[in-house]
Design an enzyme around this catalytic site. Structure first.
Site, PDB file in Angstrom:
ATOM      1  N   GLU A  75       1.196   4.448 -10.878  1.00 34.34           N
ATOM      2  CA  GLU A  75       1.280   3.829  -9.539  1.00 34.34           C
ATOM      3  C   GLU A  75       2.589   3.054  -9.392  1.00 34.34           C
ATOM      4  OE1 GLU A  75      -0.279   0.155  -8.483  1.00 34.34           O
ATOM      5  OE2 GLU A  75      -1.487  -0.096 -10.287  1.00 34.34           O
ATOM      6  N   LYS A 112      -8.943  -7.811 -12.939  1.00 37.23           N
ATOM      7  CA  LYS A 112      -8.572  -9.205 -13.176  1.00 37.23           C
ATOM      8  C   LYS A 112      -9.745 -10.129 -12.876  1.00 37.23           C
ATOM      9  CE  LYS A 112      -5.056  -9.063 -10.691  1.00 37.23           C
ATOM     10  NZ  LYS A 112      -5.239  -7.632 -10.552  1.00 37.23           N
TER      11      LYS A 112
HETATM   12  N1  PSU Z   1      -3.923  -5.222 -10.498  1.00 34.34           N
HETATM   13  C1  PSU Z   1      -2.833  -5.670 -11.153  1.00 34.34           C
HETATM   14  N2  PSU Z   1      -1.605  -5.464 -10.627  1.00 34.34           N
HETATM   15  C2  PSU Z   1      -1.450  -4.806  -9.460  1.00 34.34           C
HETATM   16  C3  PSU Z   1      -2.607  -4.311  -8.790  1.00 34.34           C
HETATM   17  C4  PSU Z   1      -3.817  -4.547  -9.354  1.00 34.34           C
HETATM   18  O1  PSU Z   1      -2.952  -6.274 -12.189  1.00 34.34           O
HETATM   19  O2  PSU Z   1      -0.315  -4.664  -9.004  1.00 34.34           O
HETATM   20  C5  PSU Z   1      -2.452  -3.518  -7.545  1.00 34.34           C
HETATM   21  C6  PSU Z   1      -2.889  -2.079  -7.784  1.00 34.34           C
HETATM   22  O3  PSU Z   1      -1.977  -1.225  -7.121  1.00 34.34           O
HETATM   23  C7  PSU Z   1      -4.247  -2.010  -7.134  1.00 34.34           C
HETATM   24  C8  PSU Z   1      -4.069  -2.941  -5.980  1.00 34.34           C
HETATM   25  O4  PSU Z   1      -4.600  -0.708  -6.716  1.00 34.34           O
HETATM   26  O5  PSU Z   1      -3.315  -4.017  -6.537  1.00 34.34           O
HETATM   27  C9  PSU Z   1      -5.380  -3.409  -5.417  1.00 34.34           C
HETATM   28  O6  PSU Z   1      -5.112  -4.088  -4.236  1.00 34.34           O
HETATM   29  P1  PSU Z   1      -6.313  -4.438  -3.220  1.00 34.34           P
HETATM   30  O7  PSU Z   1      -7.137  -5.442  -3.961  1.00 34.34           O
HETATM   31  O8  PSU Z   1      -5.583  -4.985  -2.025  1.00 34.34           O
HETATM   32  O9  PSU Z   1      -7.020  -3.145  -2.958  1.00 34.34           O
END
Ligand code: PSU
Ligand code: MN
Length: 305
Positions: A21, A155
């Site tokens: 990603e 996380k």
């Molecule tokens: N977790 C991390 N670093 C990140 C992300 C998640 O430790 O950069 C990013 C990933 O791309 C994940 C996104 O798919 O955050 C999730 O965002 P949201 O909670 O807005 O769906």
């Protein structure tokens, strides 16, 4: 969709390919370290004999596999959007540039014929989701996209128990890699068990291939790879960062897709480099494991395993 020649060749030869990603690079890691780490992640995949395919949308075109100058742009410019699945078509139509999340990377990787994907942490159910409805699109996409995602859990700013329940509801299998405990991203153990454990890349690949035989519409697989105990963030520091981070978010009124990037930024600022160190180590470990699983799956599929 533009698929890099190297990725196309590997796919047509039946060699291992790992999707990566780009949101973690553009929005999850601080500049200028993000560019160097992006290259290290790709190198970690290559060291296993697999080909990396970092995914992004550049000027309205989906790219699977990025040239170095495209990585430069994603890591350095201010106009890179965070694109989940629902945003891809809009960005294409309007000619925009953006990084892909777990959800959109998995969806695009599947369209390109890639089955293994490495990331840092999965999005999940946010604390208070019963009021805010904030559940990452990552989970829904994994439930309908037959890609194996290697991550270090979710996380602890999220509702970990809620996320595991939701993955069960969505019928996404969760495998612990050499562990019975679901990892907590910065922490080795989130305090919750995993339903299944595998101990080798070959076992993980076998799960992927068994899933394939069940039909193309089956769900993805989560392979949860913990940091070793001696490499995790100190749990006391960790709990303090989570409490401070959540309070700062509430004070600043941050919501929606800005929540994850802002929290990561706060962690990096306030942990004296510890959260960044752990984040980099776990991403690189995930890239290596994904490379090993992709090679093992390709070997079995080609009758070499
Ligand atoms: N977790 C991390 N670093 C990140 C992300 C998640 O430790 O950069 C990013 C990933 O791309 C994940 C996104 O798919 O955050 C999730 O965002 P949201 O909670 O807005 O769906
Ligand atoms: Mn969200």
């Amino acid at each position: 969709m533009t698929i890099a020649d190297e990725v196309l060749d590997a796919l047509s030869d039946g060699r291992g390919v790992v999707a990566l990603e780009s949101t973690i690079l553009a929005h999850g890691l601080p500049r200028p370290d993000n560019r160097r780490i992006g290259a290290q992640i790709e190198d970690a995949v290559r060291a296993c004999g697999a080909v990396p395919a970092t995914v992004a949308v550049l000027d309205g075109v989906v790219h699977v596999g990025l040239e170095p100058d495209a990585l430069d742009r994603l890591c350095e410019s201010d106009d890179v959007l965070k694109l989940s699945v629902r945003d891809i078509g809009v960005a294409m139509a309007l000619g925009r540039t953006g990084a892909t999340t777990v959800a959109s990377t998995a969806a695009l990787a599947h369209l390109a014929g890639i089955r293994v994907f490495a990331t840092g942490g999965l999005g999940g159910v946010h604390r208070g989701a019963a009021q805010t409805f904030d559940v990452s699109a990552d989970l829904g996409v994994l439930s309908r996209t037959p890609v194996l995602t290697v991550c270090a859990g979710v996380k602890s700013i999220l509702d970990v128990a809620g996320t595991l329940e939701y993955l069960e509801t969505l019928s996404v299998p969760v495998l612990g890699y050499r562990t019975d405990a679901f990892p907590g991203f910065y922490l080795t153990d989130s305090g919750y068990p995993v339903p299944w454990r595998v101990d080798t890349p070959q076992e993980a690949a076998a799960v992927l291939l068994a899933r394939d035989r069940l039909g193309a519409d089956s769900a993805g697989i989560v392979l949860a790879n913990p940091l070793p105990q001696d490499r995790q963030v100190d749990p006391v520091l960790h709990d303090q960062l989570v409490a401070e981070g959540l309070q700062a978010l509430a004070d600043e009124g941050v919501t929606g897709k800005d929540v994850t990037p802002r929290l990561l930024e706060l962690f990096h600022e306030r942990s004296g480099g510890e959260s960044l160190r752990a984040n980099v180590e776990l991403v690189l470990a995930n890239a290596r494991l994904a490379g090993e699983v992709a090679v093992a799956a390709a070997d079995v599929a080609a009758g070499r395993g």
